[in-house]
Design a protein around this motif. Structure first.
Motif, PDB file in Angstrom:
ATOM      1  N   ARG A   1       0.827  -1.211   0.000  1.00 47.30           N
ATOM      2  CA  ARG A   1       0.000   0.000   0.000  1.00 47.30           C
ATOM      3  C   ARG A   1       0.861   1.260   0.000  1.00 47.30           C
ATOM      4  O   ARG A   1       0.602   2.214  -0.737  1.00 47.30           O
ATOM      5  CB  ARG A   1      -0.922   0.000   1.213  1.00 47.30           C
ATOM      6  CG  ARG A   1      -1.991  -1.078   1.133  1.00 47.30           C
ATOM      7  CD  ARG A   1      -2.870  -1.069   2.329  1.00 47.30           C
ATOM      8  NE  ARG A   1      -3.688   0.141   2.309  1.00 47.30           N
ATOM      9  CZ  ARG A   1      -4.553   0.444   3.244  1.00 47.30           C
ATOM     10  NH1 ARG A   1      -4.742  -0.352   4.269  1.00 47.30           N
ATOM     11  NH2 ARG A   1      -5.257   1.565   3.174  1.00 47.30           N
ATOM     12  N   VAL A   2       1.902   1.267   0.826  1.00 46.77           N
ATOM     13  CA  VAL A   2       2.785   2.432   0.907  1.00 46.77           C
ATOM     14  C   VAL A   2       3.549   2.604  -0.402  1.00 46.77           C
ATOM     15  O   VAL A   2       3.684   3.718  -0.911  1.00 46.77           O
ATOM     16  CB  VAL A   2       3.750   2.304   2.105  1.00 46.77           C
ATOM     17  CG1 VAL A   2       4.830   3.381   2.063  1.00 46.77           C
ATOM     18  CG2 VAL A   2       2.971   2.397   3.407  1.00 46.77           C
TER      19      VAL A   2
ATOM     20  N   TRP B   1       1.272   4.148  -2.907  1.00 43.41           N
ATOM     21  CA  TRP B   1       1.058   5.564  -2.591  1.00 43.41           C
ATOM     22  C   TRP B   1       2.264   6.388  -3.044  1.00 43.41           C
ATOM     23  O   TRP B   1       2.107   7.437  -3.670  1.00 43.41           O
ATOM     24  CB  TRP B   1       0.850   5.727  -1.080  1.00 43.41           C
ATOM     25  CG  TRP B   1       0.485   7.108  -0.663  1.00 43.41           C
ATOM     26  CD1 TRP B   1      -0.764   7.627  -0.577  1.00 43.41           C
ATOM     27  CD2 TRP B   1       1.383   8.156  -0.255  1.00 43.41           C
ATOM     28  NE1 TRP B   1      -0.707   8.935  -0.152  1.00 43.41           N
ATOM     29  CE2 TRP B   1       0.605   9.282   0.054  1.00 43.41           C
ATOM     30  CE3 TRP B   1       2.763   8.252  -0.128  1.00 43.41           C
ATOM     31  CZ2 TRP B   1       1.157  10.481   0.476  1.00 43.41           C
ATOM     32  CZ3 TRP B   1       3.313   9.450   0.293  1.00 43.41           C
ATOM     33  CH2 TRP B   1       2.506  10.548   0.595  1.00 43.41           C
ATOM     34  N   ARG B   2       3.452   5.892  -2.752  1.00 40.57           N
ATOM     35  CA  ARG B   2       4.669   6.628  -3.142  1.00 40.57           C
ATOM     36  C   ARG B   2       4.788   6.740  -4.659  1.00 40.57           C
ATOM     37  O   ARG B   2       5.209   7.773  -5.179  1.00 40.57           O
ATOM     38  CB  ARG B   2       5.899   5.947  -2.549  1.00 40.57           C
ATOM     39  CG  ARG B   2       6.001   6.180  -1.063  1.00 40.57           C
ATOM     40  CD  ARG B   2       7.207   5.517  -0.460  1.00 40.57           C
ATOM     41  NE  ARG B   2       7.363   5.965   0.918  1.00 40.57           N
ATOM     42  CZ  ARG B   2       8.003   5.272   1.846  1.00 40.57           C
ATOM     43  NH1 ARG B   2       8.542   4.112   1.547  1.00 40.57           N
ATOM     44  NH2 ARG B   2       8.098   5.751   3.071  1.00 40.57           N
TER      45      ARG B   2
ATOM     46  N   VAL C   1       7.294   5.405   7.315  1.00 43.38           N
ATOM     47  CA  VAL C   1       5.861   5.303   7.576  1.00 43.38           C
ATOM     48  C   VAL C   1       5.634   4.931   9.040  1.00 43.38           C
ATOM     49  O   VAL C   1       6.228   3.979   9.525  1.00 43.38           O
ATOM     50  CB  VAL C   1       5.232   4.244   6.652  1.00 43.38           C
ATOM     51  CG1 VAL C   1       3.765   4.072   6.940  1.00 43.38           C
ATOM     52  CG2 VAL C   1       5.475   4.618   5.215  1.00 43.38           C
TER      53      VAL C   1
ATOM     54  N   ARG D   1       0.203   2.951  10.053  1.00 41.43           N
ATOM     55  CA  ARG D   1      -0.072   2.492   8.697  1.00 41.43           C
ATOM     56  C   ARG D   1      -0.158   0.964   8.655  1.00 41.43           C
ATOM     57  O   ARG D   1      -0.935   0.401   7.920  1.00 41.43           O
ATOM     58  CB  ARG D   1       1.017   2.957   7.736  1.00 41.43           C
ATOM     59  CG  ARG D   1       1.085   4.445   7.608  1.00 41.43           C
ATOM     60  CD  ARG D   1       0.199   4.904   6.483  1.00 41.43           C
ATOM     61  NE  ARG D   1       0.462   6.294   6.243  1.00 41.43           N
ATOM     62  CZ  ARG D   1      -0.474   7.210   6.195  1.00 41.43           C
ATOM     63  NH1 ARG D   1      -1.725   6.895   6.353  1.00 41.43           N
ATOM     64  NH2 ARG D   1      -0.170   8.461   5.973  1.00 41.43           N
ATOM     65  N   HIS D   2       0.676   0.315   9.473  1.00 37.17           N
ATOM     66  CA  HIS D   2       0.658  -1.136   9.505  1.00 37.17           C
ATOM     67  C   HIS D   2      -0.667  -1.632  10.091  1.00 37.17           C
ATOM     68  O   HIS D   2      -1.193  -2.636   9.650  1.00 37.17           O
ATOM     69  CB  HIS D   2       1.839  -1.670  10.300  1.00 37.17           C
ATOM     70  CG  HIS D   2       3.143  -1.350   9.651  1.00 37.17           C
ATOM     71  ND1 HIS D   2       3.617  -2.049   8.567  1.00 37.17           N
ATOM     72  CD2 HIS D   2       4.057  -0.388   9.898  1.00 37.17           C
ATOM     73  CE1 HIS D   2       4.770  -1.540   8.187  1.00 37.17           C
ATOM     74  NE2 HIS D   2       5.059  -0.532   8.965  1.00 37.17           N
TER      75      HIS D   2
END
Length: 50
Positions: free
Chosen positions: A17-18, A21-22, A38, A42-43
């Motif tokens: 997911r991160v 997003w990046r 992060v 977020r986790h």
């Protein structure tokens, strides 16, 4: 087959997911913000809601 992900998979899901997003926001958000580590919250977002 659909199943609920396990706690051991949460970090992998959060990483995907991160990373998405990046990639999506590259060039739109300052790179310094994208490079920021992060937070653990977020986790938690990667865990299933029951």
């Amino acid at each position: 087959m659909v199943r609920i992900r396990t706690m051991t998979e949460a970090d992998a899901v959060a990483g995907i997911r991160v990373g998405g997003w990046r990639t999506a926001y590259a060039g739109l958000v300052p790179q310094s913000r994208l490079d920021t580590p992060v937070p653990e919250v977020r986790h938690a977002m990667a865990l299933p809601v029951m």
